[in-house]
Design an enzyme around this catalytic site. Structure first.
Site, PDB file in Angstrom:
ATOM      1  N   GLY A 103     -10.948 -21.430 -37.031  1.00 46.26           N
ATOM      2  CA  GLY A 103     -10.695 -22.863 -37.154  1.00 46.26           C
ATOM      3  C   GLY A 103      -9.275 -23.109 -37.630  1.00 46.26           C
ATOM      4  N   GLU A 123     -13.117 -12.269 -29.495  1.00 51.56           N
ATOM      5  CA  GLU A 123     -13.566 -12.924 -28.261  1.00 51.56           C
ATOM      6  C   GLU A 123     -12.479 -13.085 -27.224  1.00 51.56           C
ATOM      7  OE1 GLU A 123     -13.465 -14.124 -31.237  1.00 51.56           O
ATOM      8  OE2 GLU A 123     -12.572 -16.109 -31.318  1.00 51.56           O
ATOM      9  N   CYS A 143     -11.895 -14.744 -38.456  1.00 49.95           N
ATOM     10  CA  CYS A 143     -10.686 -15.482 -38.831  1.00 49.95           C
ATOM     11  C   CYS A 143     -10.988 -16.530 -39.915  1.00 49.95           C
ATOM     12  CB  CYS A 143     -10.054 -16.097 -37.582  1.00 49.95           C
ATOM     13  SG  CYS A 143      -8.354 -16.568 -37.870  1.00 49.95           S
ATOM     14  N   TYR A 144     -10.964 -17.813 -39.587  1.00 50.35           N
ATOM     15  CA  TYR A 144     -11.300 -18.814 -40.614  1.00 50.35           C
ATOM     16  C   TYR A 144     -12.706 -18.552 -41.158  1.00 50.35           C
ATOM     17  CZ  TYR A 144     -11.869 -23.298 -42.983  1.00 50.35           C
ATOM     18  OH  TYR A 144     -12.078 -24.262 -43.934  1.00 50.35           O
ATOM     19  N   HIS A 160      -9.456 -12.143 -33.658  1.00 46.12           N
ATOM     20  CA  HIS A 160     -10.379 -12.800 -32.725  1.00 46.12           C
ATOM     21  C   HIS A 160     -10.894 -11.792 -31.690  1.00 46.12           C
ATOM     22  CE1 HIS A 160      -9.898 -17.035 -33.832  1.00 46.12           C
ATOM     23  NE2 HIS A 160      -8.697 -16.669 -34.231  1.00 46.12           N
ATOM     24  N   ASP A 191     -22.771 -27.060  -9.154  1.00 41.95           N
ATOM     25  CA  ASP A 191     -23.685 -27.551 -10.190  1.00 41.95           C
ATOM     26  C   ASP A 191     -24.809 -28.406  -9.603  1.00 41.95           C
ATOM     27  OD1 ASP A 191     -21.801 -26.332 -11.687  1.00 41.95           O
ATOM     28  OD2 ASP A 191     -20.881 -28.165 -12.443  1.00 41.95           O
ATOM     29  N   LYS A 238     -20.893 -22.176 -16.700  1.00 42.12           N
ATOM     30  CA  LYS A 238     -20.663 -22.138 -15.254  1.00 42.12           C
ATOM     31  C   LYS A 238     -21.061 -20.791 -14.624  1.00 42.12           C
ATOM     32  CE  LYS A 238     -18.639 -24.407 -11.804  1.00 42.12           C
ATOM     33  NZ  LYS A 238     -18.799 -25.857 -11.553  1.00 42.12           N
TER      34      LYS A 238
END
Ligand code: XMP
Length: 527
Positions: A67, A186, A94-95, A184, A241, A383
């Site tokens: 964050g 990710e 992290c945060y 991070h 979609d 998606k």
């Protein structure tokens, strides 16, 4: 039925991983990494979590996101204290790491010399099950993005990895299954990051019960339950979609579903026939082909302002859809292909609304206007999961992998006034361009590719004669979500061959340009 305090909730209980969002730009990426591991996860803003919502979510493990704030600032975001008392495995990023340290009795400091942004290398300190598969080559590249750093560990924590700027890059309280990393995992720039998540969910005991096969069965049961013997209408656009939503709902309730395909005259070459043919003939769905080209093109005549065009198309679309839907007796539900990223509440720090760059075309507002209830069977999916579900449902691969196509269609690829002549030329040029991309095996590497017809005529020479025809621009971008994009680096050979083919095969174009603008500062579409 009681109203859920948290949304969305899956119909059938899955092992759930809770992601507490502190407003990082990349929180959604954490969720994507977990979903890739067949783990169901939900993102909730830190402010919405209370003892009550935590009980409802019933997580099996928790990740605290990054964050933009500083834990050293008074009033900065925190996790509910109850979270640390639930006996759950927790991973702070992290945060999230700094929140953990602060709330569990450690100390975080800010000031000079504490910031670290960009690529860094972490060295191991001790073995840790969370780090299985890490440090095979001695050190691991990670992505750091922090202004503050941990200065004193919370009681029970030990250091398992360090980087030059972060002595506490990886820490853990193994007995409580609390893990904290400063970087991070990710993001793409932490190449082995997925392994960390894999280890974390394994240690937390997840069995991987989130698969598209299972989802399909549950979703079908849920749709039947929601709809009963009532009728559902769906605006089919031919995009992934709405197509997957329609196929899924059709599997659940068959003829109770009617789709309306609005042909606004701004579709690509053969598009209407392909979409209607596939759903009506191949899948046996009831599809109304609303041929309203004259209406749309008539109202657009002489209009060149991009926002006015969008508003006209959006407004007419709703009118037309409503007209056809009213012919279906007793429809009570409207199906929409809403995805999880549209549902996630975001943590807003600025508080203010963001600037409208383009007014997007959608059917928002329709359900209230028509007194319809919503069926949104893709609300929990990203998606890539929608694509996987589409495959599960037997939609053809070339259909599932299609590039996104905007609701206002070719109107926003035809800057200036729209005429039937220009649309005709644009359709042909676009078809040649896409054919080239497919022939060169590049289609799947590209997020979106299309041709735009420019509102200028230029002079050329063909054979011995002078030409005075339209110029077109080719666009091709790579992107992960359409929010940012880079232009695609075609070879000069490809561009030259494509320009030659377009000029030779499409009457009305005598000049081809390639758009090398990224987003930002450009947008993907021309209007
Ligand atoms: P821009 O041009 O804003 O486009 O960079 C980002 C992505 O959104 C698509 N797009 C739309 N999709 N209705 C849609 O359904 C719209 O009005 C619309 N406008 C842009 C665009 O094709 C790209 O994928």
């Amino acid at each position: 039925m009681t109203q859920s305090a948290v949304s969305p909730r899956p119909a059938i209980a899955h092992e759930t991983l809770l992601i507490v969002d502190f407003g990082s730009q990349v929180t959604q990426l954490i969720a994507r990494r977990l979903r890739e591991l067949d783990v169901y996860c939900e993102i909730h803003p830190y402010q919405t979590l209370t003892a009550e919502t935590l009980t409802e979510i019933a997580p099996k493990a928790v990740i605290l996101s990054g964050g933009p704030d500083s834990v050293t600032r008074e009033g900065s975001p925190r996790a509910p204290d109850a979270l640390f008392e639930m006996g759950l495995p927790i991973l702070g990023i992290c945060y999230g790491q700094q929140v953990m340290m602060t709330q569990l009795g450690g100390r975080v400091v800010s000031g000079e010399g504490t910031a670290e942004f960009g690529r860094a290398y972490v060295e191991p300190k001790q073995d840790l099950p969370l780090l299985e598969g890490w440090f095979a080559e001695g050190r691991e590249q990670v992505w750091m993005s922090h202004g503050d750093h941990v200065d004193t560990l919370a009681p029970g924590f030990e250091v398992y990895g360090t980087s030059p700027g972060a002595p506490f890059a990886i820490t853990a309280d193994v007995a409580r299954h609390f893990y904290a990393v400063q970087f991070h995992p990710e993001v793409h720039h932490t190449p082995n990051g997925a392994r960390l998540y894999e280890n974390f969910v394994r240690l937390a005991g997840f069995t991987g019960d989130w698969t598209m096969g299972a989802y399909r069965e549950e979703a079908v049961a849920r749709i039947r339950d929601q709809v009963g013997d009532k009728k559902v209408i769906c605006a089919l656009s031919g995009g992934v979609d709405s197509s997957v939503a329609a196929a899924l709902i059709h599997e659940a309730i068959g003829d109770q579903l009617t789709c309306v395909f609005v042909d606004h005259g701004l579709l690509r070459l053969n598009e209407a026939d392909e979409v209607v043919g596939m759903f009506r003939d191949h899948m046996n769905l009831s599809v109304i082909h609303a041929q309203e080209q004259d209406l749309f093109l008539g109202k657009l005549e002489g209009v060149s302002d991009p926002e006015t065009k969008r508003k006209i198309i959006g407004g007419l679309f709703i009118d037309v859809f409503q007209k056809y839907a009213n012919e279906i007796d007793g429809a009570e539900f409207l199906a929409q292909g809403t995805l999880y990223p549209d549902v996630i509440e975001s943590v807003s720090f600025s508080g203010g609304p963001s600037v409208t760059i383009k007014s997007h075309h959608n059917v928002g507002g329709l359900p209230e206007k028509m007194g319809l209830k919503l069926v949104e069977p893709l609300r929990e999916l990203f998606k890539d999961e929608v694509r996987a579900l589409g495959r599960e449902l037997g939609l053809p691969e070339h259909f599932i992998g299609r590039h996104p196509f905007p609701g206002p269609g070719l109107a926003i690829r035809c800057p200036g006034e729209i005429t039937r002549e220009k649309l005709e030329i644009l359709r042909k040029a676009d078809a040649v361009y896409i054919d080239q991309i497919r022939k060169h095996g590049l289609y799947d590497e590209i997020w979106q590719a299309f041709c735009a017809i420019l509102p200028v005529r230029t002079v050329g020479v063909m054979g011995d004669g002078r030409t005075y025809d339209f110029a077109c621009a080719l666009r091709a971008v790579t992107s992960v979500d359409g929010m940012t994009a880079d232009y695609y680096p075609f070879s000069h050979e490809f561009l030259g061959e494509t320009a030659t083919r377009i000029i030779n095969e499409v009457r009305g174009i005598n000049r081809v340009t390639y758009d090398i603008t990224s987003k930002p500062p450009g947008t993907i579409e021309w209007e």
